[in-house]
Design an enzyme around this catalytic site. Sequence first.
Site, PDB file in Angstrom:
ATOM      1  N   ASN A 174       0.719  -1.105  -0.121  1.00 26.02           N
ATOM      2  CA  ASN A 174       0.152   0.161  -0.050  1.00 26.02           C
ATOM      3  C   ASN A 174       0.862   1.296   0.209  1.00 26.02           C
ATOM      4  O   ASN A 174       0.596   2.414  -0.186  1.00 26.02           O
ATOM      5  CB  ASN A 174      -0.840   0.078   1.167  1.00 26.02           C
ATOM      6  CG  ASN A 174      -0.242   0.025   2.445  1.00 26.02           C
ATOM      7  OD1 ASN A 174       0.207  -0.895   2.899  1.00 26.02           O
ATOM      8  ND2 ASN A 174      -0.064   1.246   2.982  1.00 26.02           N
ATOM      9  N   TYR A 226      17.506  -4.656  13.346  1.00 25.13           N
ATOM     10  CA  TYR A 226      16.906  -4.374  11.933  1.00 25.13           C
ATOM     11  C   TYR A 226      18.202  -5.056  11.079  1.00 25.13           C
ATOM     12  O   TYR A 226      17.670  -5.721   9.977  1.00 25.13           O
ATOM     13  CB  TYR A 226      16.933  -3.023  11.519  1.00 25.13           C
ATOM     14  CG  TYR A 226      16.620  -2.649  10.277  1.00 25.13           C
ATOM     15  CD1 TYR A 226      15.321  -2.937   9.779  1.00 25.13           C
ATOM     16  CD2 TYR A 226      17.673  -2.007   9.379  1.00 25.13           C
ATOM     17  CE1 TYR A 226      15.095  -2.824   8.370  1.00 25.13           C
ATOM     18  CE2 TYR A 226      17.401  -1.995   8.162  1.00 25.13           C
ATOM     19  CZ  TYR A 226      15.836  -2.421   7.354  1.00 25.13           C
ATOM     20  OH  TYR A 226      15.677  -2.096   6.063  1.00 25.13           O
TER      21      TYR A 226
END
Length: 305
Positions: free
Chosen positions: A26, A177
């Site tokens: 999206n 991360y």
Amino acid sequence: MSRSSGFTEIDVPDQSGKCFIVTGANTGIGFEVSRVLAARGARVLLACRDQAKAEAAMAAIRQKAPGADLSFLPLDQADLASVGAAAELTAREPRIDALINNAGVMTPPLTRTKQGFELQFGVNHLGTFALTSLLLPKLAQTQGARVVVTSSLAHRGGKIDWDDLNAEKNYSRLRRYSASKLANALFFFELDRRLRAAGSPVTAVGCHPGAAATELGRYLGPLQLLLPLTRLLLNTAAMGAWPTLQASTAPVMPGNYYGPTGFREIRGVSGEASRSADARNPQIARRLWDASIAMTGIDPGLPPA
């Protein structure tokens, strides 16, 4: 490719009759990948957590590609039950030509997934591992189907803390991360080895977007103030999508890794990218594979290469 200098979205061939799943579709790179694939005639399943945001993205794509064949696929990679439900819905599709594992989170505060995993490892790697594993039988029904796994330049500094995979002892946003992106690189490396050994028709490849200005940086805090000054040095989201598009639609070598070919692979047209030694270490890759099965309870059913 139309130019010897590298791959961009204008090099994406016609995709009529094909179907792609794009996770995290999206916004950012996932949106740009979906936009280009839809414009080339593909059916695109936008796999997202938020239906309203997915519908807004589909409306935006249709403004540029009227008649685009788009569908919302509910998917929250922070919940393995949602991953399983998404895989079941996908099984109803006549064919799947590529699973594009794009969804991810970057440097959030310490957060847990639904099953209690540290969020970055849980979403970026375990969610990707689980979804891919569950969809391999469906993908294998289509000759030439691909699994595309998105890593990052950050993988090069990544180290997996085997004694604290779930961040119970310590948590560093950036280190976790980087570790999750190393896990992504190790996953497609090991997946490729096992798929080829099994004689599977599915191809596994990896990609990275370079340094792209996307919403992934939402947790950077005060550092976000520097983004307007650095955007000239970064890829746009549309440029950052080029390696994913190359990995998804161009002729590829199984197990290859694609990214920007400019200075330090930060930006530019897409081509073959470099990986750290750890990302190509079969012992580390196999250890991660086994740990991922143990943590998710999902086994891809591929024997060691």
